[in-house]
Design a protein around this motif. Structure first.
Motif, PDB file in Angstrom:
ATOM      1  N   LEU A   1       0.817  -1.198   0.000  1.00  0.00           N
ATOM      2  CA  LEU A   1       0.000   0.000   0.000  1.00  0.00           C
ATOM      3  C   LEU A   1       0.863   1.265   0.000  1.00  0.00           C
ATOM      4  O   LEU A   1       0.513   2.239  -0.649  1.00  0.00           O
ATOM      5  N   THR A   2       1.965   1.204   0.726  1.00  0.00           N
ATOM      6  CA  THR A   2       2.827   2.381   0.796  1.00  0.00           C
ATOM      7  C   THR A   2       3.320   2.776  -0.592  1.00  0.00           C
ATOM      8  O   THR A   2       3.267   3.949  -0.962  1.00  0.00           O
TER       9      THR A   2
ATOM     10  N   VAL B   1       1.952   2.050  -3.494  1.00  0.00           N
ATOM     11  CA  VAL B   1       0.822   2.465  -4.332  1.00  0.00           C
ATOM     12  C   VAL B   1       0.488   3.928  -4.097  1.00  0.00           C
ATOM     13  O   VAL B   1       0.389   4.727  -5.036  1.00  0.00           O
ATOM     14  N   TYR B   2       0.319   4.306  -2.841  1.00  0.00           N
ATOM     15  CA  TYR B   2      -0.131   5.664  -2.548  1.00  0.00           C
ATOM     16  C   TYR B   2       0.991   6.693  -2.604  1.00  0.00           C
ATOM     17  O   TYR B   2       0.761   7.832  -3.001  1.00  0.00           O
TER      18      TYR B   2
ATOM     19  N   SER C   1       1.425   7.600  -6.266  1.00  0.00           N
ATOM     20  CA  SER C   1       0.229   8.084  -6.959  1.00  0.00           C
ATOM     21  C   SER C   1       0.381   9.557  -7.342  1.00  0.00           C
ATOM     22  O   SER C   1       0.656  10.401  -6.479  1.00  0.00           O
TER      23      SER C   1
ATOM     24  N   ALA D   1       0.807   3.880   5.888  1.00  0.00           N
ATOM     25  CA  ALA D   1      -0.250   2.867   5.791  1.00  0.00           C
ATOM     26  C   ALA D   1       0.009   1.802   6.839  1.00  0.00           C
ATOM     27  O   ALA D   1       1.148   1.401   7.058  1.00  0.00           O
TER      28      ALA D   1
ATOM     29  N   VAL E   1      -1.505  -2.038   8.033  1.00  0.00           N
ATOM     30  CA  VAL E   1      -2.346  -3.157   7.631  1.00  0.00           C
ATOM     31  C   VAL E   1      -2.555  -4.047   8.846  1.00  0.00           C
ATOM     32  O   VAL E   1      -1.601  -4.404   9.533  1.00  0.00           O
TER      33      VAL E   1
ATOM     34  N   TYR F   1      -7.123  -1.852   6.813  1.00  0.00           N
ATOM     35  CA  TYR F   1      -5.976  -0.986   6.653  1.00  0.00           C
ATOM     36  C   TYR F   1      -6.347   0.439   7.008  1.00  0.00           C
ATOM     37  O   TYR F   1      -7.493   0.853   6.910  1.00  0.00           O
TER      38      TYR F   1
ATOM     39  N   LEU G   1      -4.994   4.351   6.307  1.00  0.00           N
ATOM     40  CA  LEU G   1      -4.150   5.228   5.505  1.00  0.00           C
ATOM     41  C   LEU G   1      -4.111   6.596   6.159  1.00  0.00           C
ATOM     42  O   LEU G   1      -5.150   7.119   6.572  1.00  0.00           O
TER      43      LEU G   1
ATOM     44  N   ARG H   1     -10.058   4.606  -2.856  1.00  0.00           N
ATOM     45  CA  ARG H   1     -10.231   3.191  -3.198  1.00  0.00           C
ATOM     46  C   ARG H   1      -9.908   2.938  -4.668  1.00  0.00           C
ATOM     47  O   ARG H   1      -9.278   1.949  -5.029  1.00  0.00           O
TER      48      ARG H   1
ATOM     49  N   LEU I   1      -6.175   2.535  -5.530  1.00  0.00           N
ATOM     50  CA  LEU I   1      -5.703   1.173  -5.281  1.00  0.00           C
ATOM     51  C   LEU I   1      -6.219   0.219  -6.357  1.00  0.00           C
ATOM     52  O   LEU I   1      -5.469  -0.597  -6.896  1.00  0.00           O
TER      53      LEU I   1
ATOM     54  N   ASN J   1      -4.273   0.538  -9.554  1.00  0.00           N
ATOM     55  CA  ASN J   1      -2.951  -0.078  -9.437  1.00  0.00           C
ATOM     56  C   ASN J   1      -3.033  -1.583  -9.625  1.00  0.00           C
ATOM     57  O   ASN J   1      -2.187  -2.179 -10.294  1.00  0.00           O
TER      58      ASN J   1
END
Length: 66
Positions: free
Chosen positions: A1-2, A4-5, A8, A18, A20, A31, A33, A55, A58, A61
């Motif tokens: 997640l880290t 991905v965001y 971005s 992030a 989890v 999770y 954020l 959302r 994510l 991705n």
């Protein structure tokens, strides 16, 4: 997640961390954020920081990796 965001284009500059949380009893994962929100900008929270938009970053991705 880290990854991905933080990478971005839309949310990377606001993303901070992030977390989890796994549930051993089921296949559920929770999770959290954390984002830094800029000073009041009209429509920022309603548009850029809406749960659907976050959302979808994510989701996009995941689709891009296929």
């Amino acid at each position: 997640l880290t990854d991905v965001y933080s990478s971005s284009p839309a949310l990377g500059r606001y993303f901070r961390s992030a977390q989890v949380y796994h549930s051993n009893a089921s296949a559920t994962v929770f999770y959290q954020l954390d984002f830094t929100v800029p000073p009041s900008t009209e429509g920022f929270m309603e548009n850029t920081m809406s749960p659907d938009f976050i959302r979808n970053v994510l989701r996009q991705n995941i689709y891009d990796e296929d």
